[in-house]
Design an enzyme around this catalytic site. Sequence first.
Site, PDB file in Angstrom:
ATOM      1  N   HIS A 390      15.113 -29.815  30.154  1.00 46.51           N
ATOM      2  CA  HIS A 390      14.703 -29.003  31.296  1.00 46.51           C
ATOM      3  C   HIS A 390      15.842 -28.882  32.292  1.00 46.51           C
ATOM      4  CE1 HIS A 390      12.162 -28.313  35.095  1.00 46.51           C
ATOM      5  NE2 HIS A 390      12.088 -27.225  34.377  1.00 46.51           N
ATOM      6  N   HIS A 391      16.160 -27.647  32.667  1.00 48.94           N
ATOM      7  CA  HIS A 391      17.169 -27.367  33.693  1.00 48.94           C
ATOM      8  C   HIS A 391      16.540 -26.517  34.784  1.00 48.94           C
ATOM      9  CE1 HIS A 391      20.756 -27.724  30.632  1.00 48.94           C
ATOM     10  NE2 HIS A 391      20.299 -28.910  31.008  1.00 48.94           N
ATOM     11  N   GLU A 392      15.982 -27.123  35.805  1.00 49.86           N
ATOM     12  CA  GLU A 392      15.517 -26.350  36.967  1.00 49.86           C
ATOM     13  C   GLU A 392      16.724 -26.138  37.873  1.00 49.86           C
ATOM     14  OE1 GLU A 392      12.484 -24.799  38.121  1.00 49.86           O
ATOM     15  OE2 GLU A 392      14.167 -24.058  39.320  1.00 49.86           O
ATOM     16  N   HIS A 470      12.081 -19.843  32.841  1.00 48.18           N
ATOM     17  CA  HIS A 470      10.987 -19.492  33.757  1.00 48.18           C
ATOM     18  C   HIS A 470      11.611 -18.814  34.980  1.00 48.18           C
ATOM     19  CE1 HIS A 470       7.278 -21.761  32.224  1.00 48.18           C
ATOM     20  NE2 HIS A 470       8.098 -21.532  31.221  1.00 48.18           N
ATOM     21  N   GLU A 471      10.791 -18.058  35.727  1.00 44.66           N
ATOM     22  CA  GLU A 471      11.303 -17.157  36.776  1.00 44.66           C
ATOM     23  C   GLU A 471      12.502 -16.399  36.183  1.00 44.66           C
ATOM     24  OE1 GLU A 471      11.434 -20.680  37.475  1.00 44.66           O
ATOM     25  OE2 GLU A 471       9.278 -20.467  37.693  1.00 44.66           O
ATOM     26  N   GLU A 489       8.866 -17.006  30.880  1.00 42.03           N
ATOM     27  CA  GLU A 489       7.643 -16.890  31.672  1.00 42.03           C
ATOM     28  C   GLU A 489       7.549 -15.421  32.135  1.00 42.03           C
ATOM     29  OE1 GLU A 489       5.691 -19.712  35.100  1.00 42.03           O
ATOM     30  OE2 GLU A 489       7.643 -18.841  35.478  1.00 42.03           O
ATOM     31  N   GLU A 495      -0.052 -22.341  35.109  1.00 40.52           N
ATOM     32  CA  GLU A 495       0.196 -23.177  36.288  1.00 40.52           C
ATOM     33  C   GLU A 495      -0.565 -22.687  37.524  1.00 40.52           C
ATOM     34  OE1 GLU A 495       4.406 -22.899  36.205  1.00 40.52           O
ATOM     35  OE2 GLU A 495       4.486 -21.143  37.489  1.00 40.52           O
TER      36      GLU A 495
HETATM   37  C1  NOJ Z   1       8.087 -23.308  37.835  1.00 35.62           C
HETATM   38  C2  NOJ Z   1       7.827 -23.248  36.372  1.00 35.62           C
HETATM   39  O1  NOJ Z   1       7.069 -22.116  36.026  1.00 35.62           O
HETATM   40  C3  NOJ Z   1       7.119 -24.531  35.985  1.00 35.62           C
HETATM   41  O2  NOJ Z   1       6.762 -24.460  34.619  1.00 35.62           O
HETATM   42  C4  NOJ Z   1       7.991 -25.705  36.282  1.00 35.62           C
HETATM   43  O3  NOJ Z   1       7.260 -26.863  36.034  1.00 35.62           O
HETATM   44  C5  NOJ Z   1       8.435 -25.710  37.736  1.00 35.62           C
HETATM   45  N1  NOJ Z   1       8.939 -24.439  38.107  1.00 35.62           N
HETATM   46  C6  NOJ Z   1       9.497 -26.760  38.007  1.00 35.62           C
HETATM   47  O4  NOJ Z   1      10.666 -26.453  37.311  1.00 35.62           O
END
Ligand code: NOJ
Length: 687
Positions: A390-392, A470-471, A489, A495
């Site tokens: 995971h890379h936020e 995502h985003e 996404e 969510e």
């Molecule tokens: C929004 C993403 O849609 C979600 O899946 C994720 O858990 C959070 N951001 C944190 O990265």
Amino acid sequence: MTLFRLFAAFVLSFIAIPAAAQTIAQAAPTAQFVASAASPSGTLKVDVTLNPEGRVAYAVSREGQPVISESRLGFLFTDAPEMLRNFALAGQSTRSFDETWQQPWGEYRSIRNRYNELTVSFDEKNWDKRRMTVVFRIYDDGVGFRYEIPRQEKLAHANIADELTEFNVAEGGEAWSNSAFEWNREEYVYNRTPIEQIGTAQTPLTIRTNSGLHLSFHEAALVDYSAMNLRRVSGRTLKSVLTPSATGPKVSRATPVATPWRVIMIAPDAPSLYRSAQIILNLNEPNRLGDVGWVKPMKYVGIWWDMHLDRKTWNSGPKHGATTAYTKQMIDFAAKNGFGGVLVEGWNKGWDGDWFGRGFDFSFTEAYPDFDIAEVSRYARSKGVVIIGHHETAGNIANYEKQLGPALDLYQRLGIPAVKTGYVADAGGIQAEGSDGKMRFEWHEGQTMVNHHLKVVTEAAKRRIAVNPHEPVKDTGLRRTYPNWVAREGQRGMEYNAWGEPKNPPEHEANLVFTRMMSGPMDFTPGVLSLIGKNNTQILSTVAKQLALYVVIYSPIQMAPDLIENYQAQPRTFKFIKDVAVDWDDTRMLAGEVGDLAVFARKARGTDQWFVGAVGDEQERRFDVALDFLQPGRRYRAEIYRDGEDADYRTNPRSIVIEQRVVTSSDRLAMRLAPGGGGAVRFVPVR
Ligand code: NOJ
């Protein structure tokens, strides 16, 4: 025909033709036809015209009826005169193409790409003499066209202020649209309005005309350009509005420039509209990655729903979710139940403090001390499961790009074959570093981000890593060219049902199928069997619908997001999630109406099993479909999961009937979907 009738028909042909049935020549008598071509079976036809001002336009008709009336083409530049008037025809050519190609994974194993192509070039008559070429690909169920601006002295570099492409919808009808340029990006409930009330919309944009024609507007192969949105400028005329950039021009590129394909999918009903989305893939370049056997469609679980329920945190502290111990528990659960992967969010440093829309503190290589990344990777491998990374980024691509290489190297070393990326920032809140080293605020779908996503995807591909943003930027079919771009996404997923209000309405998924899903796979994360969000709030769905979503919302990666104990509490229902496939040989929509109902049959890839999934909306819905997709002469055990007779998302969402019967291809499947309901069936061949 009597003489009177003949006379009446003659008079009517002059005075009583409804506006919708006018031909281009009648609508704009002074426009001159310069080229036309039809689709392979002659269903669709494209006409190209030039008016006395030298403006280029196109129109599309289906079986002789106008679908898109005269719609103009052109460009504005920030540092050069507009390109839209004074054109003269410079040349035209046509060719035909017919090829069937194989998808390494997908909704269909093979896809036929059959079109007639019309290329028309125009030169300006003034002293600039610049050239603009438009290439049309005409399918039986849609049209794609792109501009080509060749390399030329008067336009060595194209600084595009905007693209002036119009889509003038010939007939009235209803639209399902998502507003563009709003703070929450793509994540809005759809607006259902008359076409005349569309504001500025994202694509895909779906329309059902009064005569029942179904249209979807989108784009294909969005590369080194900015995403197209559609603004209603008058009546039923939509016009492209490119996503802005912080630097002025919305697109800045040296010529030659080939724009993304502008696509209009055109079908007689909702199920055939869904199928027509194959055009988006067909308009993309073939696979550039070679053998992608390393891209594995899979179901996964993860350390995720816990955080959205506020039971655990991404940041460090007493509630930290991504601990070595909890990850091992997840790995055990995945291994025991046949899931391929375990997503771990909040494993890396940078979540403490204010990260939303900032993201300066994220490290993509350093784990929190209570997460032993090497050990969990080893443990996962020993159990036949993989970790999903995971890379936020919080939209800070400046910080991410600096670490991208080492971050992906780390995953490659540890045998982590997939990464979920994230760009949590408000619209216009992407932080990118310009060539002058200064930070700039960009949009999620501007040229900078379009290029960023492709950079991540290609860098990941070098290391045999699949990507799920995502985003994200919207899907324009680039998964054909880069099959490691497995999902994304780009709309309200599950969510929203964890968080507060409003939750996703019961019609949300029946809308998604014909709108967002026209663009490609969505990491929706269905399957919350508890039906419970944060603070004990109720999700607006029946249990059976949660199962149906695995078949209805396509993605080659599907999560089972609910808490382990919630799956353990419902083993008979959970069995469907364990059994359902994620990769398909074939997909057929057996019944469907935009926003009301979608019934899919899909054949699990490389097996003889079929799955059916059906979702409705807030009303009770029924369907009765033939099982003629099953192999004739063969008997199948139908494992049926349907709403109980008393099920209702408001009053009795957990009422489910799980039953079996033996069927053949000559049987039918009739089902009642409760309000907010759904149904799912697995067909297994039996002796
Ligand atoms: C929004 C993403 O849609 C979600 O899946 C994720 O858990 C959070 N951001 C944190 O990265």
